[in-house]
Scaffold this motif. Structure first.
Motif, PDB file in Angstrom:
ATOM      1  N   ASP A  36     157.756  18.275 -14.270  1.00  0.00           N
ATOM      2  CA  ASP A  36     157.339  18.171 -12.878  1.00  0.00           C
ATOM      3  C   ASP A  36     156.460  16.962 -12.637  1.00  0.00           C
ATOM      4  O   ASP A  36     155.850  16.828 -11.593  1.00  0.00           O
ATOM      5  N   SER A  64     149.744  19.832  -4.170  1.00  0.00           N
ATOM      6  CA  SER A  64     150.119  21.069  -4.836  1.00  0.00           C
ATOM      7  C   SER A  64     148.903  21.660  -5.539  1.00  0.00           C
ATOM      8  O   SER A  64     147.979  20.950  -5.944  1.00  0.00           O
ATOM      9  N   GLY A 123     147.723  24.752  -8.430  1.00  0.00           N
ATOM     10  CA  GLY A 123     148.122  25.721  -9.430  1.00  0.00           C
ATOM     11  C   GLY A 123     146.912  26.431 -10.014  1.00  0.00           C
ATOM     12  O   GLY A 123     145.829  25.858 -10.115  1.00  0.00           O
ATOM     13  N   GLY A 143     150.230  30.877 -11.315  1.00  0.00           N
ATOM     14  CA  GLY A 143     150.553  30.895  -9.894  1.00  0.00           C
ATOM     15  C   GLY A 143     150.483  29.484  -9.330  1.00  0.00           C
ATOM     16  O   GLY A 143     149.674  28.668  -9.770  1.00  0.00           O
ATOM     17  N   GLU A 144     151.351  29.176  -8.351  1.00  0.00           N
ATOM     18  CA  GLU A 144     151.377  27.843  -7.756  1.00  0.00           C
ATOM     19  C   GLU A 144     151.556  27.923  -6.253  1.00  0.00           C
ATOM     20  O   GLU A 144     152.233  28.817  -5.741  1.00  0.00           O
ATOM     21  N   ASP A 173     153.166  25.650  -3.279  1.00  0.00           N
ATOM     22  CA  ASP A 173     154.064  24.521  -3.135  1.00  0.00           C
ATOM     23  C   ASP A 173     153.690  23.685  -1.915  1.00  0.00           C
ATOM     24  O   ASP A 173     152.680  23.931  -1.245  1.00  0.00           O
ATOM     25  N   GLN A 212     154.469  32.009 -10.517  1.00  0.00           N
ATOM     26  CA  GLN A 212     155.372  30.965 -10.947  1.00  0.00           C
ATOM     27  C   GLN A 212     155.936  31.191 -12.345  1.00  0.00           C
ATOM     28  O   GLN A 212     157.118  30.980 -12.587  1.00  0.00           O
ATOM     29  N   GLN A 262     159.811  30.888 -16.421  1.00  0.00           N
ATOM     30  CA  GLN A 262     159.600  30.990 -14.987  1.00  0.00           C
ATOM     31  C   GLN A 262     159.802  32.422 -14.529  1.00  0.00           C
ATOM     32  O   GLN A 262     160.633  33.158 -15.057  1.00  0.00           O
ATOM     33  N   HIS A 263     159.049  32.798 -13.509  1.00  0.00           N
ATOM     34  CA  HIS A 263     159.038  34.184 -13.047  1.00  0.00           C
ATOM     35  C   HIS A 263     160.392  34.644 -12.508  1.00  0.00           C
ATOM     36  O   HIS A 263     160.891  35.703 -12.878  1.00  0.00           O
TER      37      HIS A 263
END
Length: 237
Positions: free
Chosen positions: A26, A59, A61, A82-83, A85, A93, A122-123
């Protein structure tokens, strides 16, 4: 470890900082710079925050972790990530399991060494990431140099299978336990950044202690105002 010399260490640094093709899924490489130490019978809870601002986006996180030492040299932690966006939606996340291994006792050799192993999923997608890192720390009087070199492989249903590398460095002045200024440096694909950092430790009775860190990292290789703020609070008992 005894055969590792200062000349070998310099060669390692030059190899890491050489202009190679680095990658990071990312585009973010800024995160915690890990120390190679483990305390026996240690339990810890940790919270991390990472805010990354580009020219037209911001962003955010957060990570929540619980960890416990499995032996005198191995520490295991479980993370929930957790994030938020670019649409300001915040949600779960990913999940992550992390193993940190202390390879040498502090002060046993010329430098202190450790390893880090991570598995992340990833979740809501079948996307995976596996990381292996070499952890290094060396004290020079009242200063400390800490370096992390990671190899990362990621694959999944909607991401490209690829191998990535990243490098993190912290040079810290151990002024007083409660306040220790530092400089941090990070490099990865399309990103090289550096900036000031601060950390501190408050010790309670026995093995209980509270650690905090904060850093502001600015990109050095981009014309945009790309910068990252990171902070963490960790309670060990």
């Amino acid at each position: 470890m005894k055969s590792f010399t200062a000349k070998g260490f310099i060669r390692l640094v030059l190899l890491v900082l050489a202009p190679v093709h680095l990658a990071y899924g990312d585009g973010m490489v800024v995160d915690k710079v890990y120390h190679p130490y483990v305390l026996p019978n240690e339990t810890e809870v940790e919270w991390r925050l990472l805010s990354h601002r580009k020219k037209n986006s911001n962003s955010l996180g957060q990570r929540f972790a619980f960890g416990h030492s499995l032996s005198e040299t191995i520490m295991a932690e479980f993370y929930v990530v957790g994030e938020r966006d670019d649409s300001n939606d915040f949600g779960l996340q990913a999940y992550e399991i992390e193993i940190r291994q202390m390879l040498t006792q502090q002060g046993q050799y010329w430098a202190d060494w450790g390893m880090l192993y991570e598995v992340e999923k990833q979740h809501d997608r079948d996307n995976w990431e596996v990381s292996t890192g070499v952890l290094f720390e060396k004290e020079f009087g009242k200063t400390s140099l800490t370096m992390n070199l990671f190899g990362v492989y990621e694959w999944g249903q909607d991401i490209k299978d690829e191998f990535e590398t990243e490098f993190r460095l912290k040079y810290r002045y151990r002024w007083i336990p409660a306040f220790q200024p530092a400089i941090e440096f990070y490099t990865g694909q399309d990103f090289t950044g550096a900036g000031p950092a601060f950390m501190g430790i408050h010790r309670f009775s026995g093995q209980k202690q509270l650690k905090w860190e904060a850093a502001f990292i600015s990109a050095l290789n981009t014309q945009s105002k790309d910068h990252t703020f990171r902070m963490s609070i960790e309670y060990e008992f």
